[in-house]
Write a protein that holds these residues in place. Sequence first.
Motif, PDB file in Angstrom:
ATOM      1  N   GLY A 103       9.422 -21.651  19.158  1.00 31.33           N
ATOM      2  CA  GLY A 103       8.317 -22.210  18.402  1.00 31.33           C
ATOM      3  C   GLY A 103       8.250 -23.708  18.577  1.00 31.33           C
ATOM      4  O   GLY A 103       9.239 -24.360  18.932  1.00 31.33           O
ATOM      5  N   LEU A 104       7.092 -24.260  18.337  1.00 31.23           N
ATOM      6  CA  LEU A 104       6.875 -25.699  18.428  1.00 31.23           C
ATOM      7  C   LEU A 104       6.003 -26.113  17.256  1.00 31.23           C
ATOM      8  O   LEU A 104       4.955 -25.506  17.010  1.00 31.23           O
ATOM      9  CB  LEU A 104       6.193 -26.061  19.751  1.00 31.23           C
ATOM     10  N   GLU A 105       6.439 -27.139  16.512  1.00 35.14           N
ATOM     11  CA  GLU A 105       5.664 -27.598  15.369  1.00 35.14           C
ATOM     12  C   GLU A 105       5.767 -29.105  15.234  1.00 35.14           C
ATOM     13  O   GLU A 105       6.693 -29.734  15.762  1.00 35.14           O
ATOM     14  CB  GLU A 105       6.124 -26.923  14.079  1.00 35.14           C
ATOM     15  N   THR A 106       4.811 -29.669  14.545  1.00 27.99           N
ATOM     16  CA  THR A 106       4.820 -31.104  14.295  1.00 27.99           C
ATOM     17  C   THR A 106       4.612 -31.357  12.805  1.00 27.99           C
ATOM     18  O   THR A 106       3.900 -30.603  12.137  1.00 27.99           O
ATOM     19  CB  THR A 106       3.715 -31.818  15.113  1.00 27.99           C
ATOM     20  N   THR A 107       5.260 -32.383  12.303  1.00 26.90           N
ATOM     21  CA  THR A 107       5.094 -32.801  10.912  1.00 26.90           C
ATOM     22  C   THR A 107       4.606 -34.245  10.891  1.00 26.90           C
ATOM     23  O   THR A 107       5.190 -35.110  11.556  1.00 26.90           O
ATOM     24  CB  THR A 107       6.411 -32.692  10.130  1.00 26.90           C
ATOM     25  N   ILE A 108       3.540 -34.492  10.158  1.00 31.50           N
ATOM     26  CA  ILE A 108       2.963 -35.831  10.037  1.00 31.50           C
ATOM     27  C   ILE A 108       2.965 -36.218   8.565  1.00 31.50           C
ATOM     28  O   ILE A 108       2.557 -35.415   7.713  1.00 31.50           O
ATOM     29  CB  ILE A 108       1.532 -35.864  10.600  1.00 31.50           C
TER      30      ILE A 108
END
Length: 234
Positions: free
Chosen positions: A22-27
Motif C-alpha cells: 500500500g501507499l499513502e500520504t498524510t498532510i
Amino acid sequence: MKKGRLVTAVLAGCCAFSAHAGLETTIGLYSDYIFRGVSQTNEDPTPQATLDWFNDSGWYAGLFVSDVDFGESGDWEIDAYGGYSGAFGNSGWEYDIQLVYYAYPDNDFTEDYPELLLGFTYDWFSSQIGYTWDNYGLGETAVYLNIGGEFPLPNEFSLRANVGYYDFDDADNDFFPGAPDSYTDWVIGISRSWSGFDFALDYVDTNSDGEVLFGDNAGDRVVFSVSRTFSLIE
C-alpha cells in the motif's frame, strides 16, 4: 550516499519484497513543529507531509517533509526512513525496527545524521529507544529513551502521555562547553478523528536542562494540529 540516492534505494528495495503493498500520504498543519520537546520552527506554524509505503510482510519505507527555522539558511527538513514491524507470536507484544536519516538541505546550522530506532508496544503501552553514532552530524553518540501510552476516552477521544530522556555522550562538543549532558521532555494531549480528519491538542515541555540547551524553543507550550491521510495504492 547522497540522500536522494538513499531515498531511491530504500523505496526501490522495499518494493521488491511483496506485491501486496500500500501507499499513502498524510498532510497536516501544525501550530508548532515539536521534536523531543523542542520547537524546530522557532515556535511558528508549519505544514508537514509524509509518504508511506508498506506491505503485508511488515516492511515499510517513507519520507517526511517539514518546514524548519534554525537560522537564515536551509528552511526544510526531509527525512527518509525504512524498517520492519511485527509481533512476538500471540503474546500481544509488537515491535518496530527503523532506520531514519534526518536531512537538512543547505542548512548551515545543523548537519544530516542517521538514527536507529527500536520500539515496543503492548495494548496501551509504548516505548522506544533511539541510538545515533553521529549526533547532529558531529561524530558523537546519543541515546533517546521514551515511554508512554494512549488511552481511550468517551465520545471517541483519546488521551496520550509520553516522557522522554535524551542523553548526549559529549554535550560539550554537541552544544557548548559546560552544557548539560541530558534533558527530559514530556507531552500530554488529546486527539479525535472526525470526518476523515485527525485533530490533536498537546501540552509539551522540557526540564530546565532542556531550556539551557535550546532556550525558549524548549519552553512549555500548547500545540494544535489537524491532518488527513489519503490512500494512494491499496
